[in-house]
Design an enzyme around this catalytic site. Structure first.
Site, PDB file in Angstrom:
ATOM      1  N   ASN A  36     -21.723  69.515  73.521  1.00 46.88           N
ATOM      2  CA  ASN A  36     -22.789  69.775  74.475  1.00 46.88           C
ATOM      3  C   ASN A  36     -22.279  69.733  75.910  1.00 46.88           C
ATOM      4  OD1 ASN A  36     -25.251  69.985  75.882  1.00 46.88           O
ATOM      5  ND2 ASN A  36     -26.353  68.894  74.302  1.00 46.88           N
ATOM      6  N   ASP A  37     -22.060  68.550  76.438  1.00 46.16           N
ATOM      7  CA  ASP A  37     -21.663  68.414  77.838  1.00 46.16           C
ATOM      8  C   ASP A  37     -20.361  69.151  78.157  1.00 46.16           C
ATOM      9  OD1 ASP A  37     -23.872  66.749  78.340  1.00 46.16           O
ATOM     10  OD2 ASP A  37     -22.780  65.012  77.575  1.00 46.16           O
ATOM     11  N   VAL A  38     -19.432  69.205  77.185  1.00 46.64           N
ATOM     12  CA  VAL A  38     -18.118  69.800  77.439  1.00 46.64           C
ATOM     13  C   VAL A  38     -18.165  71.325  77.471  1.00 46.64           C
ATOM     14  CG1 VAL A  38     -16.907  67.823  76.478  1.00 46.64           C
ATOM     15  CG2 VAL A  38     -17.483  69.752  74.986  1.00 46.64           C
ATOM     16  N   ALA A  71     -24.595  62.959  78.450  1.00 39.55           N
ATOM     17  CA  ALA A  71     -24.703  62.829  79.909  1.00 39.55           C
ATOM     18  C   ALA A  71     -26.151  62.860  80.361  1.00 39.55           C
ATOM     19  CB  ALA A  71     -23.922  63.944  80.598  1.00 39.55           C
TER      20      ALA A  71
END
Length: 465
Positions: A394-396, A435
């Site tokens: 997700n965040d990456v 995050a």
């Protein structure tokens, strides 16, 4: 009983094995061998320490009993722990290393004669400095690791916890620790010793609570470094060569890893040490963000896109770990290869919740090492790939890291999956990542959301292919 000279030789052998272990763990191909060297080094170190106790007294029996209890507990935890909980386990173990350093320092301060450090109120200056540093770093490691464990376990919110004047307060407490250490070495006051420990426990909490969930992998490696320095400090106090060597290796390698990860995430190394990076108001105000429309599909749609692709890049994330989908993913990839489709794996430095999390999972599924690439090696290939298959990351993969200065992940290098012709995103829902921020990739024209359990969706895609 074993002689002092023989103990030193065996400790040196264990130190060499620990160095070989680190060298082996630097590459997936040699990681098993490195792990074996580490185990052998630790067996030698523990055995020599055990045999160096002296006469077979009641104390010897106590050591044997607690050695067996600790070994059995450790073996049971290692056997039962799922890979998804490995970051919490590492944080928990770090806390125990820090607490052990604190207990040894307390014992040495209260009974210095037993450690050949002098007498109460007249401890050798060098030993007292080493003891103070080991105790302070150990206390910071313990309390900081507890907070990291609570955040990773979900018992405590992963969102940054901040308050006005936080950084000046942290700076003042760190200065106070230095002053307390100086005064303790000058006066050898027991009151100052206890105040130093309490203050160190406090700063450990304050350093970790303002760090957000997206930055937890850096926190894990940083605490790993702290635990090493704590062990090294106590090693000097005990005049134990194995502790000094092992602590220095863990401390320095953890610090280097923290620096590499900070560079990979575009974070300041000093901000990591001082705490409180990556915290912004946005991470706390996401619930008010208006929901945007997305395109969703099923396993048949995904299979059609993949069958007609010439190249596919797999992007694994924490969602894959939770679903235990790595074996199903490997089967899907093998099926694609039979159809002459080129497949690669793209690993972000902080994918998952600890360094190397995804690499270990893929190795568990026997994914060939030469198909796994780090961010800097594969990021340019997304623009030429037909399909990016994002499974739980997700965040990456969030493009907002490159466009929104107000985002808590702004400046962090991300995988350029949005540049692919088609993006297949496997996720249970549109909920934000660790995050705590929305992912703009969900709403791109070339993104097809596959809402399902990662393992089941992957198995269904394989059947359709």
């Amino acid at each position: 009983m074993i002689s002092v000279n023989l103990s030193a030789i065996f400790y040196l052998v264990s130190g060499v094995l620990f160095i070989l272990a680190l060298r082996g763990l630097s590459s997936p191909e040699t990681s098993r061998q490195g792990n074996f060297f580490g185990i052998m080094g630790m067996i030698i170190a523990i055995t020599v320490t055990f045999l160096s106790i002296g006469n077979f007294s009641i104390g010897f029996i106590y050591v044997l009993i607690f050695l067996l209890i600790g070994g059995l507990i450790g073996a049971f935890i290692a056997y039962k722990i799922p890979m998804t909980a490995m970051p919490e386990l590492v944080a928990g173990f770090h806390s125990l290393v820090g607490l052990a350093a604190v207990f040894v320092a307390i014992s040495a301060f209260l009974n210095p004669e037993a450690f050949n450090l002098g007498t109460s109120g007249n401890i050798k200056l060098g030993s007292l400095i080493e003891m103070s540093i080991g105790a302070a770093v150990g206390a910071i490691t313990f309390s900081g690791s507890i907070i990291a464990f609570l955040k990773l376990q979900g018992i405590m919110s992963g969102s940054p916890i901040t308050f006005k004047g936080q950084h000046p307060l942290n700076a003042l407490i760190l200065i106070a620790i230095v002053i307390l250490t100086y005064l303790l070495c000058s006066t050898q006051s027991s009151n100052l010793f206890w105040i130093l420990l309490v203050t160190s426990f406090l700063i450990g909490f304050l350093l970790i609570i303002p760090i957000g969930g997206a930055d937890m992998p850096v926190v894990i490696s940083m605490l790993n470094s702290y635990s090493g320095w704590a062990a090294a400090g106590i090693g000097f106090t005990l005049e134990n060569t194995a502790l000094i060597i092992t602590g220095a290796l863990v401390g320095s390698s953890g610090a280097i890893l923290s620096y590499i990860m900070c560079k990979g995430m575009n974070r300041s190394f000093f901000n990591v040490i001082l705490g409180g990076f990556g915290a912004t108001e946005q991470s706390a105000n996401l619930s008010s963000k208006e929901q945007r429309p997305v395109k969703s599909g099923n396993a048949e749609d995904a299979a059609f896109l993949m069958k007609n692709a010439s190249s596919v890049i797999i992007v694994p994330g924490y969602g894959m770990a939770v679903a235990q989908a790595q074996h199903a993913l490997r089967e899907m990839v093998d099926t694609l290869k039979k159809n002459d489709i080129k497949v690669s794996y793209a690993i972000h430095p902080v994918a998952g919740r600890m360094p190397g999390h995804m690499n270990v999972l893929l190795a568990e599924a026997n994914v060939p090492y030469d198909e796994v690439f780090e961010l800097e090696e594969i990021n340019n290939d997304f623009a030429n790939a037909d399909v990016a298959f994002v499974i739980g990351a997700n965040d990456v993969t969030n493009p907002v890291a490159k466009t929104d200065p107000q985002s808590p992940i702004y400046g962090m290098p991300v995988l350029d999956v949005e540049k692919c012709k088609s993006v297949l995103f496997v996720k249970r829902s549109l909920s934000p990542g660790y995050a705590g921020i929305d992912n703009d990739l969900f709403y791109k024209e070339n993104t097809l959301m596959l809402f399902a359990d990662a393992k089941k969706m992957t198995e269904d895609i394989t059947k359709n292919i």
